[in-house]
Design a protein around this motif. Structure first.
Motif, short mmCIF file in Angstrom:
data_model
loop_
_atom_site.label_atom_id
_atom_site.label_comp_id
_atom_site.label_asym_id
_atom_site.label_seq_id
_atom_site.Cartn_x
_atom_site.Cartn_y
_atom_site.Cartn_z
N LYS A 59 -1.21 33.14 14.41
CA LYS A 59 -1.63 34.37 15.24
C LYS A 59 -1.50 35.51 14.73
O LYS A 59 -0.87 35.47 13.83
CB LYS A 59 -0.48 34.19 16.86
CG LYS A 59 -0.69 32.36 16.80
CD LYS A 59 0.40 33.02 17.80
CE LYS A 59 1.00 31.45 18.95
NZ LYS A 59 0.50 30.21 19.37
N LEU A 60 -2.25 36.56 15.07
CA LEU A 60 -2.15 37.59 14.92
C LEU A 60 -1.14 38.68 15.51
O LEU A 60 -1.00 38.49 16.77
CB LEU A 60 -3.32 38.67 14.75
CG LEU A 60 -3.87 39.73 14.05
CD1 LEU A 60 -5.51 38.76 14.03
CD2 LEU A 60 -3.65 40.89 14.92
N VAL A 61 0.11 39.28 14.72
CA VAL A 61 0.66 39.99 15.08
C VAL A 61 0.32 42.08 15.34
O VAL A 61 0.43 42.03 13.92
CB VAL A 61 2.59 40.09 15.08
CG1 VAL A 61 3.41 40.16 15.43
CG2 VAL A 61 2.75 38.40 15.02
N MET A 62 0.43 42.50 16.38
CA MET A 62 -0.24 43.87 15.91
C MET A 62 0.72 44.87 16.84
O MET A 62 0.41 44.14 18.24
CB MET A 62 -1.71 44.11 15.69
CG MET A 62 -2.54 43.48 17.23
SD MET A 62 -4.60 43.46 16.89
CE MET A 62 -4.08 45.06 17.13
N PRO A 63 0.68 46.08 16.74
CA PRO A 63 0.66 46.84 17.85
C PRO A 63 -0.38 46.82 19.06
O PRO A 63 -1.41 46.59 18.70
CB PRO A 63 0.39 48.71 17.09
CG PRO A 63 1.09 48.68 15.92
CD PRO A 63 0.23 46.60 15.84
N GLY A 64 0.71 47.59 20.24
CA GLY A 64 -0.32 47.36 21.41
C GLY A 64 -1.30 48.43 20.91
O GLY A 64 -1.26 49.63 20.65
N LEU A 65 -2.38 48.55 21.66
CA LEU A 65 -3.98 49.33 21.83
C LEU A 65 -3.50 50.11 22.19
O LEU A 65 -3.04 50.06 24.07
CB LEU A 65 -5.14 48.37 22.13
CG LEU A 65 -5.35 47.04 21.35
CD1 LEU A 65 -7.24 46.36 21.86
CD2 LEU A 65 -5.77 47.71 19.68
N ILE A 66 -4.19 51.37 22.39
CA ILE A 66 -4.62 52.56 22.70
C ILE A 66 -5.64 53.53 23.48
O ILE A 66 -6.62 52.81 23.03
CB ILE A 66 -3.77 53.57 22.73
CG1 ILE A 66 -2.15 53.53 22.00
CG2 ILE A 66 -3.32 55.49 22.75
CD1 ILE A 66 -1.86 54.26 20.04
N ILE A 384 0.77 39.44 20.64
CA ILE A 384 0.21 38.29 19.90
C ILE A 384 -0.96 37.69 20.31
O ILE A 384 -1.69 37.29 21.47
CB ILE A 384 1.58 37.38 20.21
CG1 ILE A 384 2.88 38.33 20.01
CG2 ILE A 384 1.76 35.95 19.45
CD1 ILE A 384 4.07 37.16 20.12
N ILE A 385 -1.63 37.67 19.14
CA ILE A 385 -3.10 37.26 19.72
C ILE A 385 -3.58 35.87 18.54
O ILE A 385 -3.25 35.88 17.83
CB ILE A 385 -4.24 38.41 19.00
CG1 ILE A 385 -4.13 39.83 19.78
CG2 ILE A 385 -5.69 37.89 18.77
CD1 ILE A 385 -4.96 40.54 19.24
N ASN A 386 -4.06 35.03 19.50
CA ASN A 386 -4.47 34.02 18.92
C ASN A 386 -5.60 33.95 18.23
O ASN A 386 -6.49 34.00 18.66
CB ASN A 386 -4.22 32.60 20.39
CG ASN A 386 -4.79 31.64 19.73
OD1 ASN A 386 -4.02 30.86 18.67
ND2 ASN A 386 -5.56 30.50 21.00
N GLU A 415 -8.56 36.35 23.53
CA GLU A 415 -7.71 35.99 22.67
C GLU A 415 -6.22 36.57 22.22
O GLU A 415 -5.48 35.89 21.93
CB GLU A 415 -8.17 36.04 20.84
CG GLU A 415 -9.56 36.05 20.90
CD GLU A 415 -10.53 36.38 21.63
OE1 GLU A 415 -9.98 37.85 21.95
OE2 GLU A 415 -11.52 36.10 21.62
N VAL A 416 -5.76 37.59 23.06
CA VAL A 416 -4.65 37.88 23.52
C VAL A 416 -3.80 37.82 23.90
O VAL A 416 -3.88 36.91 25.28
CB VAL A 416 -4.64 39.49 24.48
CG1 VAL A 416 -3.09 39.90 24.27
CG2 VAL A 416 -5.08 40.80 23.02
N GLU A 417 -2.46 36.48 23.55
CA GLU A 417 -1.65 35.62 24.56
C GLU A 417 -1.05 36.16 25.36
O GLU A 417 -0.26 36.18 26.12
CB GLU A 417 -1.45 34.49 23.59
CG GLU A 417 -2.08 34.03 23.60
CD GLU A 417 -1.28 31.84 22.75
OE1 GLU A 417 -1.85 31.47 22.73
OE2 GLU A 417 -0.69 32.58 21.90
#
Lengths: 475, 475
Positions: A59-66, A384-386, A415-417
């Motif tokens: 999974k990809l872990v990243m800051p929330g989008l603005i 968290i993105i699958n 894809e955002v879980e």
């Protein structure tokens, strides 16, 4: 160190540094609403003891989008205003004049859900009735940076002939200004700081000089920003030239409006020199590529703005004329439309698009001390993105990583879980935890049924291109 | 009438007539692999008795989407070739020269799954190793219109200096031609007619005149079409001018190549006059807006082509440089990029984009007697799409319907719940029924791991813009 949550073993995109700040087997530790540690999984797991551990393998872990510019209150007319000329007068207005605050609020809630399900955690919502709409953010648990749209226009501008100067009504302006002040007084800093408030003049053409100056002084007094459409269309420029014999940007520059307090939205009609001036003066630019592409058939000058040293962010604008509010859509359109504008596939690479929806967006809206990247002390707004989806396959990491190109050019948002905002779990395995999504959809549908019934005669009278397509059997 | 399945009470988009042919409370009846009735739900339900009834209330029922140009065999390098110059030489080739047929097949299977999950039911797959890849279509149950790519180039074209004429090797051409003939002999009309075969010369610059003419004669003999890149880039035009002192389209016209048997892909470098000539001669055009936008920063001349009377279809092209294979993406990009190209928001409305992925696509690829619309006698390739999603809310039907604008501009593909191909249920509630999706992803990942290991030195030696972004810490 004792923490509440560790998300470990993911591909962590920190958005720190000049690119995306990738940590291949990375972890993020959260305590309360705050990120307290970011780094390699082995380091974080040995330094922190957590109540809850999320394994983010694959999974990809990243800051929330603005989303730096959205009008959630008009999303209730989604899909009714595109492929047409006279978007505002013939597309939007027949619905808007027949809508009530309740309708706007019902649509807004679904619009916020749409955004969260596509990874948006911060919404710069720019609309009327914000004192009402802001309650949705409170309820959902999203981060919001909101204002009331201030203008001095009569409620039904469809009566003003195209090309004539808008008549200003100071009483209307005063009422809207007071609503914006009330919003700030009641909501700024509320919900653990998740809600912050700005001033929202609708554009230099839509209120008097005196009121523009009053808004500017109030922004100084409250130490906040001004969210405003600037050079958003030929309609605006024509009004400005007729009223002041000046184009929007030179006019605003003389008022010292183009400083770091201004979020200048669109700049669609700005010349290259004007665009550079806005950047040099320190204002930020909000670029809405999907919306301006559909509504105007144009590409805003965001690359010129960035090249002149300005800070820019992306926004999704409104559902009637985009027709979605999904930052994955905006990232991909920003990249490809600018490649086409410059006829150069190298410009606006994926990593840059991602920055304009995260760290640089946070800078552009004045929240980079709190959000936009993973750094200890910032707020825990986390996606968290699958990656085990067909459209994200394969994952390649050496000697090039394909994760960010696939995120920007192939991901769709679904894809955002999992979504955390301010440390709180808002969505888990695509299920909203704070609101009933299907109930919100049902209520918005009921409101839309009423609006379309009430608007019917006005829609027919407006006779937009879309109405003609319907009449002729194309839709 | 006794039927196997009725899908009733949906918004049925038939794609018959000049627009989208909407039936508000509509139904479709299926017997075997064939649509036997389409109409109002009350009519269909009183005239037909079905073994199975699907209630499509609040769902949209429409023909499966057609991807008129896809290279599934190179999807295993997804996300490795974009934001760069020299896409083919520096982006694609370092991987391609290190890939085996097994790798291509593993990636292809995931790519087909990706397409089906976004509503693609017909794939015009244009790739090497098609005798192998076609087995995936057999297994998944998708409709496929396939060919072997025929060229006379050495296996490693990265050794040819940029700007020099490609050396042709007739033995290679003969081997590839024979593979295409074998494909036709073994697969054309197989799987209940789901698999059909074309000829696939890779471009007028990539094989000798004699072989081009042989392919043309064989297409006549087998009564099939030719799927070919035409005017796909400045690289091709430079080769043609160097070799024949002619540009691609006048050259092909002299060979009588531009007739109804030709699917001309891209036309990126075609002049307006050349574009009109292709349309007038009866060839169809396949337009890949996402891919050409990313790879070249250009918008293909599809509107000029249609205005000249030509039939056009949309394609998703390849995953390394698009980077997805999703016809919702292509519909939206086709509409918006053409609005921007013409600086006119009225051009390329949503209904037209939908036609280029359904009925007009079927015409362009020569399958409109079987697919592309709902009409009794056509094959049952059917999508059921959920409208109770936040990004599809609300549904408005009077006095304008917003369903098609929302489908084209807001849907992402994941709203597709159920897919039938040739009367067979292939996906139900987003679960593939004929293949194990996660197993396919796992195998593709294993193949990609090996390719990236084997390609490492070539990738470093090629030194693409993307490799430099990686080195410099942007990715």
């Amino acid at each position: 160190m004792k923490v509440d949550l560790i998300i470990a073993h993911g591909y962590v995109i920190t958005m720190e540094g000049k690119g995306v700040g990738m940590i291949a087997d990375g972890a993020v530790a959260v305590r309360g609403n705050t990120i307290v540690a970011v780094g390699r999984s082995d380091e974080i797991l040995s330094n922190c003891q957590a109540d809850q551990l999320i394994n983010a393998t694959n999974k990809l872990v990243m800051p929330g989008l603005i989303d730096a510019h959205i009008h959630t209150g008009i999303s209730i007319y989604r899909g009714m205003a595109q492929d047409m000329s006279h978007w505002m007068q013939k597309g939007l207005w027949p619905f808007k004049k027949n809508s009530e605050e309740d309708d706007a609020a019902a649509g807004s809630l679904v619009n916020i859900i749409e955004g969260i399900k596509a990874g948006t955690t911060t919404f710069c919502d720019y609309d009327s009735s914000m004192n009402r709409l802001v309650q949705n953010y409170s309820k959902v648990g999203a981060r919001a940076r909101v204002c009331e749209m201030i203008n001095q226009l009569p409620d039904d501008i469809s009566s003003i002939p195209v090309g004539e100067l808008y008549p200003f009504d100071p009483a209307i302006g005063e009422r809207k200004l007071q609503a914006n002040i009330r919003l700030i007084e009641q909501w700024h800093g509320k919900e653990n700081g998740r809600i912050t408030c700005l001033f929202g003049p609708q554009g230099p053409d839509m209120l008097e000089l005196e009121l523009l100056l009053e808004v500017k002084a109030l922004a100084e007094k409250y130490d906040t920003l001004i969210h405003m459409h600037v050079a958003q269309g030929d309609r605006e420029i024509a009004q400005m030239e007729k009223r002041y014999q000046k184009r929007s940007i030179p006019f605003l520059d003389e008022l010292n409006y183009l400083d770091r307090r201004l979020m200048a939205v669109h700049l669609t009609e700005a010349t290259k020199t004007e665009t550079q001036l806005v950047a040099m003066r320190g204002a930020s630019m909000i670029c809405c590529p999907g919306s301006i592409g559909i509504i105007d058939g144009l590409v805003p000058p965001v690359l010129d703005f960035i090249e002149a040293g300005g800070k820019a962010a992306l926004g999704s604008d409104q559902a009637p004329g985009n027709n979605c509010n999904n930052m994955f859509n905006e990232m991909k359109f920003a990249a490809i439309l600018n490649k086409v504008k410059r006829a150069d596939p190298r410009v606006f690479p994926a990593w840059q698009a991602l920055r304009l929806a995260t760290i640089e967006a946070a800078q552009a809206i004045g929240l980079d001390h709190e959000i936009g990247s993973f750094r200890p002390g910032k707020k825990a707004d986390i996606l968290i993105i699958n990656l085990l989806e067909a459209n994200m396959t394969p994952i390649i990491t050496d000697p090039i990583r394909n994760l960010v190109p696939n995120l920007v050019y192939s991901a769709r948002g679904n894809e955002v879980e999992t979504v955390l905002i301010d440390g709180q779990l808002i969505m888990e395995e695509r299920k909203l935890l704070t609101v009933d999504e299907q109930l919100a959809i049902k209520k918005a549908q009921e409101a839309a049924n009423e609006i379309s019934r009430r608007s019917k005669n006005d829609i027919i009278a407006a006779g937009s291109d879309v109405y003609h397509m319907m009449e002729e059997g194309y839709l």
